[in-house]
Write a protein that holds these residues in place. Sequence first.
Motif, PDB file in Angstrom:
ATOM      1  N   GLY A  12       2.235  -0.116  -6.814  1.00 13.97           N
ATOM      2  CA  GLY A  12       0.982  -0.661  -5.995  1.00 13.97           C
ATOM      3  C   GLY A  12      -0.319  -1.002  -7.034  1.00 13.97           C
ATOM      4  N   ALA A  14      -1.244  -3.705  -8.345  1.00 13.17           N
ATOM      5  CA  ALA A  14      -1.740  -5.166  -8.528  1.00 13.17           C
ATOM      6  C   ALA A  14      -3.155  -5.265  -8.082  1.00 13.17           C
ATOM      7  CB  ALA A  14      -1.010  -6.109  -7.658  1.00 13.17           C
ATOM      8  N   GLY A  15      -3.694  -4.209  -7.105  1.00 13.80           N
ATOM      9  CA  GLY A  15      -5.152  -4.300  -6.917  1.00 13.80           C
ATOM     10  C   GLY A  15      -5.591  -2.995  -6.603  1.00 13.80           C
ATOM     11  N   GLY A  16      -6.751  -2.852  -5.951  1.00 11.38           N
ATOM     12  CA  GLY A  16      -7.357  -1.763  -5.412  1.00 11.38           C
ATOM     13  C   GLY A  16      -7.390  -0.349  -6.263  1.00 11.38           C
ATOM     14  N   GLY A  18      -4.483   1.454  -7.153  1.00 11.77           N
ATOM     15  CA  GLY A  18      -3.812   1.185  -8.248  1.00 11.77           C
ATOM     16  C   GLY A  18      -3.872   0.562  -9.523  1.00 11.77           C
ATOM     17  N   VAL A  61       8.381  -5.138  -7.738  1.00 12.48           N
ATOM     18  CA  VAL A  61       9.427  -3.767  -7.002  1.00 12.48           C
ATOM     19  C   VAL A  61       8.731  -3.851  -5.566  1.00 12.48           C
ATOM     20  CG1 VAL A  61       7.809  -1.974  -7.465  1.00 12.48           C
ATOM     21  CG2 VAL A  61      10.204  -1.594  -7.243  1.00 12.48           C
ATOM     22  N   ASP A  62       9.976  -3.657  -4.633  1.00 11.38           N
ATOM     23  CA  ASP A  62       9.759  -3.026  -3.332  1.00 11.38           C
ATOM     24  C   ASP A  62      10.118  -1.584  -3.295  1.00 11.38           C
ATOM     25  OD1 ASP A  62       9.472  -2.427  -0.736  1.00 11.38           O
ATOM     26  OD2 ASP A  62      10.839  -4.030   0.140  1.00 11.38           O
ATOM     27  N   ILE A  92       0.986   1.084   2.517  1.00 14.16           N
ATOM     28  CA  ILE A  92       0.414  -0.255   3.405  1.00 14.16           C
ATOM     29  C   ILE A  92      -0.433   0.709   4.365  1.00 14.16           C
ATOM     30  CG2 ILE A  92       2.179  -2.066   2.940  1.00 14.16           C
ATOM     31  CD1 ILE A  92       3.823  -0.845   5.384  1.00 14.16           C
ATOM     32  N   VAL A 112       7.622   2.380   3.178  1.00 19.08           N
ATOM     33  CA  VAL A 112       7.035   2.109   2.141  1.00 19.08           C
ATOM     34  C   VAL A 112       6.054   3.468   1.556  1.00 19.08           C
ATOM     35  CG1 VAL A 112       4.979   0.863   1.083  1.00 19.08           C
ATOM     36  CG2 VAL A 112       6.495  -0.290   2.605  1.00 19.08           C
ATOM     37  N   ILE A 139      -0.063   9.473  -4.258  1.00 20.51           N
ATOM     38  CA  ILE A 139      -1.615   9.276  -3.783  1.00 20.51           C
ATOM     39  C   ILE A 139      -1.342   9.475  -2.149  1.00 20.51           C
ATOM     40  CG2 ILE A 139      -3.497   7.519  -3.333  1.00 20.51           C
ATOM     41  CD1 ILE A 139      -2.990   8.692  -6.097  1.00 20.51           C
ATOM     42  N   THR A 140      -1.805  10.428  -1.337  1.00 22.56           N
ATOM     43  CA  THR A 140      -1.873  10.936  -0.035  1.00 22.56           C
ATOM     44  C   THR A 140      -3.069  10.335   0.557  1.00 22.56           C
ATOM     45  OG1 THR A 140      -2.525  12.940  -0.364  1.00 22.56           O
ATOM     46  CG2 THR A 140      -0.016  12.677  -0.497  1.00 22.56           C
ATOM     47  N   TYR A 154       1.039   6.021   9.934  1.00 22.79           N
ATOM     48  CA  TYR A 154       0.422   5.990   8.317  1.00 22.79           C
ATOM     49  C   TYR A 154       0.050   7.569   7.989  1.00 22.79           C
ATOM     50  CZ  TYR A 154      -2.974   5.517   4.446  1.00 22.79           C
ATOM     51  OH  TYR A 154      -3.719   5.410   3.449  1.00 22.79           O
ATOM     52  N   THR A 187     -12.249   4.664   0.914  1.00 20.73           N
ATOM     53  CA  THR A 187     -12.227   4.120  -0.582  1.00 20.73           C
ATOM     54  C   THR A 187     -12.519   2.584  -0.551  1.00 20.73           C
ATOM     55  OG1 THR A 187     -10.977   6.010  -1.541  1.00 20.73           O
ATOM     56  CG2 THR A 187     -11.340   4.154  -2.951  1.00 20.73           C
TER      57      THR A 187
END
Length: 251
Positions: A12, A14-16, A18, A61-62, A92, A112, A139-140, A154, A187
């Motif tokens: 994960g 690609a952004g944020g 991660g 990757v998924d 997600i 996910v 990451i919880t 979630y 965040t």
Amino acid sequence: MKLEGRVAIVTGAAGGIGLAIAHALSREGAIVTVADIAGDEARHAAATVEAAGGRAWPIAVDVADPASVSSMTEAVIARFGRLDILVNNAGIGRTALFLETSIEDWNRTIAVNLTGAFLVGQACARVMVQRGGGRIVNITSTSGQRGGRGRAAYGAAKAGLDLLTRVMAVELAAQGVNVNAVAPGPTDTKMVEAAHDAATRAAYGRLIPAARYGRPEEIAEAVVFLCSDAARYVHGHTLAVDGGFTAAGMM
Ligand SMILES: NC(=O)c1ccc[n+]([C@@H]2O[C@H](COP(=O)([O-])OP(=O)(O)OC[C@H]3O[C@@H](n4cnc5c(N)ncnc54)[C@H](O)[C@@H]3O)[C@@H](O)[C@H]2O)c1
């Protein structure tokens, strides 16, 4: 540099949060695999790490797909010959009240956020155990510890990941693999932009002792600590990085 030459996978990324973790690990000398379901965005993200002077490699990757996870792990080993660090960050953040949560949303969120971390964690831990050690950070979320409205799927997934962290830590400690978790509070990322309206932001402003949302870089610094030698005797801990949100009482 705390992580010179270590090979890392951040899911994960690609952004944020991660991407901030990818930058922070690479600043400490790690070679970072930027793994994300959004392949084009992962390529762009890896380019930003390289532009900042780091070493990064994008891969699509998924995490919820066992075949996709196996090929990612095999590709990393084929390319770098080793794997030292995994950060299970992909997630997600769908929000729905319990009575309105569809089975599709429930299943995808668990797939996910919980099964994904299980699949990637197991594939990477097998490699780490063979090589004699490694670091895994899951990451919880504070949503896995508190009963927030709209967080049935979630929160359940993140609570499961918290417990999985402790089981992994207990089973893998003697084999040199440290497993810990970082639990961010709210965040500022795209996930939060989509989920928090102005009223939610104002409420959090009152409930968080630090009186603001966290920044992705602040979560990343905690991850770097848990991946570093300074944390060599830390196993099975969930580190809250939440401005004091979960520590706070009623007064
Ligand atoms: N932002 C917050 O306030 C907050 C708080 C607590 C926990 N978290 C957790 O931190 C992590 C990162 O969150 P963020 O806010 O940066 O979110 P984000 O939406 O900005 O980033 C999540 C990334 O995961 C990727 N992803 C989604 N499904 C995937 C899959 N199946 N396989 C691989 N990659 C996938 C997305 O493409 C995206 O790049 C998540 O696990 C989230 O639950 C976030």
